[in-house]
Write a protein that holds these residues in place. Structure first.
Motif, mmCIF file in Angstrom:
data_model
loop_
_atom_site.group_PDB
_atom_site.id
_atom_site.type_symbol
_atom_site.label_atom_id
_atom_site.label_comp_id
_atom_site.label_asym_id
_atom_site.label_seq_id
_atom_site.Cartn_x
_atom_site.Cartn_y
_atom_site.Cartn_z
ATOM 1 N N LYS A 110 0.828 -1.196 0.000
ATOM 2 C CA LYS A 110 0.000 0.000 0.000
ATOM 3 C C LYS A 110 0.869 1.254 0.000
ATOM 4 N N LYS A 111 0.327 2.351 -0.455
ATOM 5 C CA LYS A 111 1.085 3.604 -0.515
ATOM 6 C C LYS A 111 0.538 4.658 0.441
ATOM 7 N N SER A 112 -0.460 4.287 1.218
ATOM 8 C CA SER A 112 -1.017 5.189 2.227
ATOM 9 C C SER A 112 -1.173 4.399 3.527
ATOM 10 N N PRO A 113 -1.260 5.098 4.660
ATOM 11 C CA PRO A 113 -1.274 4.394 5.949
ATOM 12 C C PRO A 113 -2.354 3.309 6.047
ATOM 13 N N TYR A 114 -1.963 2.202 6.647
ATOM 14 C CA TYR A 114 -2.871 1.066 6.811
ATOM 15 C C TYR A 114 -3.893 1.347 7.920
ATOM 16 N N THR A 115 -5.152 1.046 7.628
ATOM 17 C CA THR A 115 -6.207 1.150 8.637
ATOM 18 C C THR A 115 -6.505 -0.242 9.195
ATOM 19 N N GLU A 116 -7.327 -0.266 10.231
ATOM 20 C CA GLU A 116 -7.704 -1.543 10.849
ATOM 21 C C GLU A 116 -8.560 -2.394 9.914
ATOM 22 N N GLU A 117 -9.131 -1.764 8.889
ATOM 23 C CA GLU A 117 -9.982 -2.511 7.954
ATOM 24 C C GLU A 117 -9.209 -3.115 6.784
ATOM 25 N N ASP A 118 -7.968 -2.726 6.602
ATOM 26 C CA ASP A 118 -7.179 -3.278 5.502
ATOM 27 C C ASP A 118 -6.922 -4.768 5.731
ATOM 28 N N VAL A 119 -6.907 -5.512 4.630
ATOM 29 C CA VAL A 119 -6.752 -6.966 4.714
ATOM 30 C C VAL A 119 -5.285 -7.325 4.939
ATOM 31 N N PRO A 120 -4.978 -8.046 6.019
ATOM 32 C CA PRO A 120 -3.587 -8.446 6.275
ATOM 33 C C PRO A 120 -3.086 -9.441 5.229
ATOM 34 N N ASN A 121 -1.789 -9.399 4.979
ATOM 35 C CA ASN A 121 -1.159 -10.344 4.064
ATOM 36 C C ASN A 121 0.328 -10.420 4.407
ATOM 37 N N PRO A 122 0.662 -11.066 5.536
ATOM 38 C CA PRO A 122 2.054 -11.068 5.994
ATOM 39 C C PRO A 122 2.993 -11.767 5.025
ATOM 40 N N THR A 123 4.226 -11.262 4.961
ATOM 41 C CA THR A 123 5.216 -11.790 4.008
ATOM 42 C C THR A 123 6.293 -12.622 4.686
ATOM 43 N N ASN A 124 6.203 -12.774 6.017
ATOM 44 C CA ASN A 124 7.211 -13.572 6.715
ATOM 45 C C ASN A 124 6.566 -14.371 7.844
ATOM 46 N N VAL A 125 7.320 -15.319 8.391
ATOM 47 C CA VAL A 125 6.795 -16.217 9.427
ATOM 48 C C VAL A 125 6.365 -15.448 10.665
ATOM 49 N N TYR A 126 7.170 -14.475 11.070
ATOM 50 C CA TYR A 126 6.809 -13.666 12.233
ATOM 51 C C TYR A 126 5.433 -13.029 12.049
ATOM 52 N N GLY A 127 5.242 -12.344 10.918
ATOM 53 C CA GLY A 127 3.956 -11.699 10.641
ATOM 54 C C GLY A 127 2.816 -12.696 10.557
ATOM 55 N N GLN A 128 3.091 -13.860 9.976
ATOM 56 C CA GLN A 128 2.059 -14.902 9.869
ATOM 57 C C GLN A 128 1.624 -15.396 11.240
ATOM 58 N N THR A 129 2.603 -15.615 12.136
ATOM 59 C CA THR A 129 2.243 -16.102 13.471
ATOM 60 C C THR A 129 1.524 -15.026 14.279
ATOM 61 N N LYS A 130 1.910 -13.771 14.109
ATOM 62 C CA LYS A 130 1.223 -12.702 14.837
ATOM 63 C C LYS A 130 -0.218 -12.566 14.356
ATOM 64 N N LEU A 131 -0.450 -12.715 13.056
ATOM 65 C CA LEU A 131 -1.809 -12.657 12.521
ATOM 66 C C LEU A 131 -2.638 -13.831 13.039
ATOM 67 N N LYS A 132 -2.043 -15.026 13.034
ATOM 68 C CA LYS A 132 -2.761 -16.198 13.549
ATOM 69 C C LYS A 132 -3.090 -16.031 15.032
ATOM 70 N N GLY A 133 -2.202 -15.375 15.765
ATOM 71 C CA GLY A 133 -2.460 -15.093 17.172
ATOM 72 C C GLY A 133 -3.650 -14.160 17.344
ATOM 73 N N GLU A 134 -3.725 -13.117 16.509
ATOM 74 C CA GLU A 134 -4.882 -12.212 16.533
ATOM 75 C C GLU A 134 -6.177 -12.992 16.310
ATOM 76 N N ILE A 135 -6.164 -13.827 15.277
ATOM 77 C CA ILE A 135 -7.363 -14.592 14.903
ATOM 78 C C ILE A 135 -7.757 -15.551 16.022
ATOM 79 N N ALA A 136 -6.759 -16.220 16.624
ATOM 80 C CA ALA A 136 -7.037 -17.156 17.716
ATOM 81 C C ALA A 136 -7.727 -16.447 18.880
ATOM 82 N N ILE A 137 -7.248 -15.256 19.212
ATOM 83 C CA ILE A 137 -7.857 -14.483 20.306
ATOM 84 C C ILE A 137 -9.300 -14.125 19.967
ATOM 85 N N GLN A 138 -9.511 -13.628 18.753
ATOM 86 C CA GLN A 138 -10.851 -13.192 18.349
ATOM 87 C C GLN A 138 -11.848 -14.348 18.326
#
Length: 284
Positions: A110-138
């Motif tokens: 993206k070329k403008s600041p990310y909002t909470e509504e933007d769709v995540p798409n992590p490019t590394n293992v760290y980001g993937q695990t943090k996203l999965k952690g968010e989803i698990a909590i929710q």
């Protein structure tokens, strides 16, 4: 009001300890990973039963971004299983969970600041695990505040600022990437923001403000710009050279742009957020 803090030995946990005396209305229970391994559900159960917290700030995380590429199971254990364990205990004990996540859940296209509504798409293992952690909590517990932040540094723990200062003491010349753009965030500012969320929620318990929020310092810069400002405020003279990410390959791919839009957290909680340059202080 009892606030349990996991990961109390990390830079966010230490920052929370640093400002704890500013919040006399809160009784803090600080648990380092040695005391509370969040991937151990039985131990989590014991700690929650003993302290009966009203809030839990999960400052425990696997944050070694490059190392996660070769240790995905370990990153998953802390960032996903650990987060899920805490969510289950928070539900069982009716505890509000504040969980810290990351700008690395985004791919940086993206070329403008990310909002909470933007769709995540992590490019590394760290980001993937943090996203999965968010989803698990929710999926487990609705009383949660998930706070995504970026480029966290402080006088405590391991971080970019301390690495730059160490390298400057060892070298005359330093090259830093200038094509990754984000917002440095002082961990003490983040700690204050988390506690403001708790105080606001405690005053308005019937208001449902739970969900995902972005928090980082205002403004944006490259890692090269950040390094330059670190050296300037610490009165360090060094030959600092900008380089491209392609000239400095790392095991984990970083987002090229990960500035976060803070409109939501400012509107809901009335937070005043400093510019990143204003928060950067000399390390002494």
């Amino acid at each position: 009001m009892v606030v349990l803090v996991t990961g109390a030995g990390g830079q966010l946990g230490l920052s929370l300890q640093f400002i704890a005396s500013n919040y006399p209305e809160i009784q803090f229970v600080f648990c380092s990973s040695a005391v509370l391994d969040i991937s151990n559900s039985e131990r989590c159960q014991q700690v929650f039963a003993q302290h009966q917290p009203d809030y839990c700030i999960n400052a425990a995380a696997y944050t070694a971004v490059d190392k996660a590429e070769s240790e995905p199971e370990k990153a998953h254990l802390i960032n996903v299983t650990g987060a899920q364990n805490l969510a289950k205990l928070c539900k069982a004990f009716n505890v509000v969970l504040l969980h810290v996540s990351t700008d690395f859940v985004f791919d940086g296209s993206k070329k403008s600041p990310y909002t909470e509504e933007d769709v995540p798409n992590p490019t590394n293992v760290y980001g993937q695990t943090k996203l999965k952690g968010e989803i698990a909590i929710q999926e487990v517990w609705e009383k949660n505040f998930i706070v995504r932040t970026s480029w966290v540094y402080s006088p405590f723990g391991h971080n970019f600022m301390k690495t730059m200062l160490r390298l400057a003491s060892e070298r005359d010349t330093l090259s830093v990437v200038d094509d990754q753009i984000g917002s440095p965030t002082h961990a003490v500012d983040l700690a204050d923001a988390l506690l403001q969320i708790i105080l606001t929620n405690n005053q308005q318990p019937t208001t449902n403000n739970f969900g995902i929020y972005n928090y980082s310092s205002e403004g944006q810069c490259s890692w090269y710009d950040f390094a330059g400002e670190i050296f300037r405020v610490n009165h360090i003279s060094i030959n600092l050279q900008p380089i491209c990410s392609s000239d400095f390959p790392t095991p984990a791919k970083r987002p090229q742009y990960s500035v976060l839009d803070k409109s939501k957290i400012k509107n809901v909680f009335g937070l005043s957020i400093k510019n990143w340059e204003e928060s950067l202080k000399p390390l002494n």
